[in-house]
Scaffold this motif. Structure first.
Motif, PDB file in Angstrom:
ATOM      1  N   GLY A 387       0.815  -1.213   0.000  1.00 34.71           N
ATOM      2  CA  GLY A 387       0.000   0.000   0.000  1.00 34.71           C
ATOM      3  C   GLY A 387       0.846   1.259   0.000  1.00 34.71           C
ATOM      4  N   LEU A 388       1.893   1.275   0.813  1.00 34.74           N
ATOM      5  CA  LEU A 388       2.776   2.444   0.878  1.00 34.74           C
ATOM      6  C   LEU A 388       3.500   2.670  -0.445  1.00 34.74           C
ATOM      7  N   LEU A 389       4.066   1.611  -0.994  1.00 39.40           N
ATOM      8  CA  LEU A 389       4.795   1.751  -2.255  1.00 39.40           C
ATOM      9  C   LEU A 389       3.861   2.051  -3.422  1.00 39.40           C
ATOM     10  N   THR A 390       2.610   1.604  -3.322  1.00 41.18           N
ATOM     11  CA  THR A 390       1.638   1.930  -4.366  1.00 41.18           C
ATOM     12  C   THR A 390       1.361   3.427  -4.407  1.00 41.18           C
ATOM     13  N   LEU A 391       1.298   4.061  -3.249  1.00 37.84           N
ATOM     14  CA  LEU A 391       1.107   5.516  -3.217  1.00 37.84           C
ATOM     15  C   LEU A 391       2.262   6.232  -3.914  1.00 37.84           C
ATOM     16  N   ILE A 392       3.479   5.757  -3.668  1.00 37.90           N
ATOM     17  CA  ILE A 392       4.641   6.363  -4.326  1.00 37.90           C
ATOM     18  C   ILE A 392       4.581   6.117  -5.832  1.00 37.90           C
ATOM     19  N   LEU A 393       4.228   4.890  -6.216  1.00 39.12           N
ATOM     20  CA  LEU A 393       4.117   4.563  -7.639  1.00 39.12           C
ATOM     21  C   LEU A 393       3.014   5.385  -8.304  1.00 39.12           C
TER      22      LEU A 393
END
Length: 426
Positions: A387-393
């Motif tokens: 979820g965290l890395l998806t926000l960055i992506l």
């Protein structure tokens, strides 16, 4: 003697050949440049163990007697179904085409040089060009740098070999072995799946707290089909597989971080290996789990699952330029005069972007299944990390389709939690 040979051959087959054949079966989902031997094996391993989870959980929850025997039988069938297409592809590549490049992607040196010449790059500064461009511009200096790179790789492989040897010769015994290793041993010898309490040997109801983390049952499967004691498999065999697999992921991370400076990758790996070797500053660090409790699900989650997630997102975050493939098309007018026109036939960059995204989300599905197979905590932490890395992506790509991919890849985690809660409340 013959039994020992059978055990070694069985271990090699079920831990190395089988995942590789599964990977060859499914490596069509990988982008062309990712169809290397290492990534193919990694993909095959993820699908291979995910298949075991799909078989093991129903057998454990639905079959009362001889559950493990049924699990082994069904999983062997599934494994062969997954392997056979890969075996056929390998046989055709070896005996018919006589070209393993049909299976794996190998970029030739002359292709790299031609790419550089076609780009028309002026190699004026070592810090502003890729290693391939530098090699094409100054072969003599590049030869020296290549020698240095080989030396660094040699140092890293020596460190890797040292860790693997010490993991076997100086095997560490942990208090958790009284539960985890005994669960594998009970499955192998008593034909049960989490229905005997390891501490007392008394029959009990299904231990839901640990039951869905079927990594212990997978170790028992390897022990069963090879005839090797489950304790030996846990303490001696599994580290020899997991340690190189973890470093394989870090190699791919290094290649993603140093895309135009691939000669930095072995230096990066040396640093990583030292951090893992000397990370035993407490009993709770990932490095301690990595080398001293390698066979436990918690160790695999923090040292394999989490780096896998970071690597996949690094691949998806890469910004690729759209390259246009053009070809000349001959046209003839009414006077019979041929005219040559250039016609755009494909957007290679767009295809590459779609392929990279697809392979990333698909691999994350199996990574999440591996996380659940290792420990229930892995499901929670993997979902949060994704979820965290998806926000960055999402911020980088500015494409709402990222959310769709993220949701699809965590579906196994939601299924896992729903199953966990349903068994817990029943």
């Amino acid at each position: 003697m013959s039994q020992s040979i059978f055990g070694v051959v069985s271990l090699i087959f079920w831990l190395l050949i089988a995942p590789l054949m599964v990977g060859i079966t499914f490596n069509f989902i990988l982008p062309k440049e990712k169809r290397r031997l290492g990534i193919t094996f990694l993909l095959g391993f993820l699908i291979y163990v995910a298949g075991f989870e799909i078989i093991a959980i129903p057998c454990m929850t639905k079959i009362m007697y001889n559950a493990f025997s049924y699990c082994v039988k069904y999983y062997v069938i599934l494994a062969w179904v997954l392997m056979i297409p890969g075996i056929i592809k390998t046989a055709l590549a070896v005996f018919k085409d006589k070209n393993l490049n049909k299976l794996f992607y190998v970029r030739k040196a002359d292709e790299r040089i031609n790419d550089t010449k076609n780009n028309g790059m002026n190699v004026a500064s070592r810090s502003s060009v890729s290693s391939d461009e530098f090699e094409a511009a100054d072969p003599e200096v590049a030869k020296k740098h290549k020698l240095e790179t080989y030396i660094y790789w040699g140092i890293f492989f020596a460190l890797l070999a040292f860790q693997m040897v010490m993991a076997v010769l100086m095997a560490s015994f942990d208090g958790d072995d009284a539960y985890y290793v005994v669960e594998s041993l009970l499955a192998q010898q008593a034909d049960v799946m989490n229905t005997i309490l390891p501490y007392t040997g008394i029959s009990t109801s299904l231990d839901i707290r640990h039951a869905l983390a079927v990594i212990t049952m997978w170790i028992a499967f390897i022990a069963k089909v090879s005839g090797v004691h489950a304790t030996i498999v846990s303490h001696t065999v599994i580290p020899l597989i997991v340690i190189p697999l973890v470093y394989l992921v870090y190699v791919e991370i290094g290649k993603s971080l140093f895309r135009k400076k691939q000669e930095f990758v072995p230096v990066f790996m040396i640093i990583v290996s030292f951090l893992l070797m000397f990370g035993n500053v407490s009993i709770h660090t990932p490095a301690t789990f990595f080398l001293m409790r390698t066979w436990q699900g918690k160790a695999i989650v923090c040292n394999l699952v989490f780096p896998l997630i970071f690597w996949i997102f690094l691949e998806m975050m890469e910004k690729k330029e759209d390259k246009t493939d053009e070809k000349k098309e001959e046209k003839t007018d009414s006077a019979g005069v041929e005219h040559t026109t250039e016609k755009v036939v494909a957007k290679a960059g767009i295809r590459q972007k779609i392929s990279t995204f697809s392979f990333g989300w698909i691999m994350l599905i199996f990574v999440n299944m591996l996380a659940g197979m290792c420990t229930a905590m892995g499901v929670i932490f993997a979902t949060g990390l994704i979820g965290l890395l998806t926000l960055i992506l999402l911020f980088i790509k500015k494409d709402w389709k990222v959310l769709i991919g993220a949701f699809i890849c965590v579906i196994p985690n939601f299924v896992y939690l729903a199953l966990y809660l349903s068994i817990w409340s029943s």
